[in-house]
Design a protein around this motif. Structure first.
Motif, PDB file in Angstrom:
ATOM      1  N   SER A 161     -32.339 -35.913 -71.882  1.00 45.48           N
ATOM      2  CA  SER A 161     -31.179 -35.352 -70.913  1.00 45.48           C
ATOM      3  C   SER A 161     -31.612 -34.067 -70.501  1.00 45.48           C
ATOM      4  O   SER A 161     -32.251 -33.358 -71.086  1.00 45.48           O
ATOM      5  CB  SER A 161     -29.939 -35.246 -71.916  1.00 45.48           C
ATOM      6  N   ASN A 201     -29.532 -31.796 -70.056  1.00 45.00           N
ATOM      7  CA  ASN A 201     -28.504 -30.749 -70.507  1.00 45.00           C
ATOM      8  C   ASN A 201     -29.067 -29.868 -71.714  1.00 45.00           C
ATOM      9  O   ASN A 201     -28.481 -29.014 -72.056  1.00 45.00           O
ATOM     10  CB  ASN A 201     -27.301 -31.564 -71.011  1.00 45.00           C
ATOM     11  N   TYR A 202     -30.233 -30.466 -72.342  1.00 43.72           N
ATOM     12  CA  TYR A 202     -30.797 -29.528 -73.393  1.00 43.72           C
ATOM     13  C   TYR A 202     -32.050 -30.017 -73.638  1.00 43.72           C
ATOM     14  O   TYR A 202     -32.845 -30.888 -72.909  1.00 43.72           O
ATOM     15  CB  TYR A 202     -29.956 -30.058 -74.705  1.00 43.72           C
ATOM     16  N   LEU A 250     -29.781 -25.092 -74.666  1.00 45.58           N
ATOM     17  CA  LEU A 250     -28.689 -25.818 -73.679  1.00 45.58           C
ATOM     18  C   LEU A 250     -29.526 -25.382 -72.419  1.00 45.58           C
ATOM     19  O   LEU A 250     -29.876 -24.109 -72.386  1.00 45.58           O
ATOM     20  CB  LEU A 250     -27.301 -25.254 -73.991  1.00 45.58           C
ATOM     21  N   ASN A 260     -27.250 -25.922 -69.867  1.00 48.46           N
ATOM     22  CA  ASN A 260     -26.034 -25.388 -68.858  1.00 48.46           C
ATOM     23  C   ASN A 260     -24.818 -25.414 -69.975  1.00 48.46           C
ATOM     24  O   ASN A 260     -25.001 -25.653 -71.124  1.00 48.46           O
ATOM     25  CB  ASN A 260     -26.095 -26.410 -67.685  1.00 48.46           C
ATOM     26  N   ASN A 278     -21.954 -26.641 -69.583  1.00 48.46           N
ATOM     27  CA  ASN A 278     -21.066 -27.866 -69.418  1.00 48.46           C
ATOM     28  C   ASN A 278     -20.899 -28.734 -70.792  1.00 48.46           C
ATOM     29  O   ASN A 278     -21.997 -28.673 -71.445  1.00 48.46           O
ATOM     30  CB  ASN A 278     -21.601 -29.008 -68.224  1.00 48.46           C
ATOM     31  N   PHE A 329     -21.021 -31.720 -73.046  1.00 52.87           N
ATOM     32  CA  PHE A 329     -21.730 -33.002 -72.972  1.00 52.87           C
ATOM     33  C   PHE A 329     -22.092 -33.673 -74.616  1.00 52.87           C
ATOM     34  O   PHE A 329     -21.886 -32.846 -75.442  1.00 52.87           O
ATOM     35  CB  PHE A 329     -23.121 -32.887 -72.218  1.00 52.87           C
TER      36      PHE A 329
END
Length: 145
Positions: free
Chosen positions: A71, A73-74, A112, A114, A116, A118
């Motif tokens: 992802s 995201n991480y 992380l 971001n 957001n 998730f």
């Protein structure tokens, strides 16, 4: 014909009711800093069964493996860690093998990318055995941050 169908349904029902699940998994996320978390994966192991380590010798049992879905995201920091467990000589595999009984915890640190909200989705592959049989298994794991 009706007796055969009834017998087949009875056998199927009995088979499904006897599916072994000697390991139960739970997950949680622990905040370490504003950008880092530990993903905590707990295994509760049924009495008389044991779960193998992530690190077992070649020609041994199947190791416990954690696969995290990629992802943006991480990112994973390092590899998944595990507790001390027990190391014994296993007469079946004729090797020294590390395993866990009763319960154990695995941890994976992430960073992380971001802020957001998730989900982190992954999969566990493992093998658990008692004195008379082994049960390979897998399961989905899910964390929400």
């Amino acid at each position: 014909m009706k007796k055969t169908l009834t017998l087949l349904l009875l056998i199927t029902t009995i088979s499904y009711s006897q599916i072994l699940e000697p390991v139960k998994w739970t997950t949680e996320a622990k905040k370490i800093s504003d950008t880092e978390y530990d993903l905590i994966i707990n295994a509760t192991i049924e009495k008389n069964y044991h779960l193998y380590s992530q690190n077992v010798p070649d020609d041994g049992p199947l190791p416990t493996i954690f696969i995290f879905e990629k992802s943006n995201n991480y990112e994973l920091i390092g590899s998944t860690t595990e507790e001390k467990g027990h190391t014994i000589y296993d007469p079946v595999f004729k090797l020294k093998i590390k395993y866990f009984d009763t319960k154990t915890t695995f941890k994976q640190r992430i960073k992380l990318n971001n802020k957001n909200r998730f989900k982190i989705i992954g999969e566990i592959e493992f093998m658990t055995c008692n004195d008379s049989n082994c049960v390979p298994g897998y399961g989905d794991i899910e964390f929400e941050i």
